[in-house]
Design an enzyme around this catalytic site. Sequence first.
Site, PDB file in Angstrom:
ATOM      1  N   CYS A  90     -21.956 -14.283  16.393  1.00  0.00           N
ATOM      2  CA  CYS A  90     -22.743 -14.915  15.344  1.00  0.00           C
ATOM      3  C   CYS A  90     -22.063 -14.838  13.975  1.00  0.00           C
ATOM      4  CB  CYS A  90     -24.147 -14.326  15.276  1.00  0.00           C
ATOM      5  SG  CYS A  90     -24.179 -12.536  15.084  1.00  0.00           S
ATOM      6  N   ASN A 145     -28.585 -21.524  11.508  1.00  0.00           N
ATOM      7  CA  ASN A 145     -28.729 -20.359  12.376  1.00  0.00           C
ATOM      8  C   ASN A 145     -28.300 -20.723  13.799  1.00  0.00           C
ATOM      9  OD1 ASN A 145     -29.571 -18.135  13.875  1.00  0.00           O
ATOM     10  ND2 ASN A 145     -31.446 -17.860  12.690  1.00  0.00           N
ATOM     11  N   HIS A 198     -27.205  -9.689  13.728  1.00  0.00           N
ATOM     12  CA  HIS A 198     -27.185 -11.155  13.683  1.00  0.00           C
ATOM     13  C   HIS A 198     -26.911 -11.668  12.271  1.00  0.00           C
ATOM     14  CE1 HIS A 198     -27.773 -15.226  14.868  1.00  0.00           C
ATOM     15  NE2 HIS A 198     -28.768 -15.414  14.016  1.00  0.00           N
TER      16      HIS A 198
END
Length: 207
Positions: free
Chosen positions: A12, A132, A117
């Site tokens: 991520c 995202n 994250h």
Amino acid sequence: MLYFEPQQSACCAVHAVNNMLQGAYFSEVEFSKIALDLDRAERELMAANGVDTAEFVRFAAQESHNVNLDGNFSIEVIRKALEVMGLRILAAGAEDARNVIEEPSREQCFICNLKEHWFTLRRINGSWYNLNSLQEDGPSVVSQFYLAAFLGQLRGEGYSIFVVRGELPRANKALDGRGVWIPFSQVTPSGSGLRLGNKNKQNNNNN
């Protein structure tokens, strides 16, 4: 066209940076190299007082602070990657970024972090996008009116908010990596209709 990398493995941080830069400028291999370089520099600094000290022994016994065994990268890795691009990252509330949560419209990009994250909020052509990588429907539009409230909500949920400053590069379709290119007209507040498993279909539609 809007560039978007959906989540793959524990990458991520890489996705957040590439989504912000609007192109596959970095890979997990390049992030890993940055992490190793940081580890080496930290080890040399700790060893300056001797490798037999209790502090160095404790340090040497720890896992890397810059990448864990799952491939999650630290803020320092992101900071170094952005420095390569001539960009700075500042924590919201820092001396040079005191009011960015209350007045976010003056900025061009935020990187948000909770535990392991990372994701990006980016202003492109006057509109804000939530990039995202975990969003199943792909990127979504965040209205100017809602932006401050959304950042406040994230902070209330425990997210660390960082603002990125400097001249961001133009979108580069030659650097598509593992991402997809989505027409701006397809992106709405509820998403783009992209499903995480439909990357190949989306790429085929764009060819």
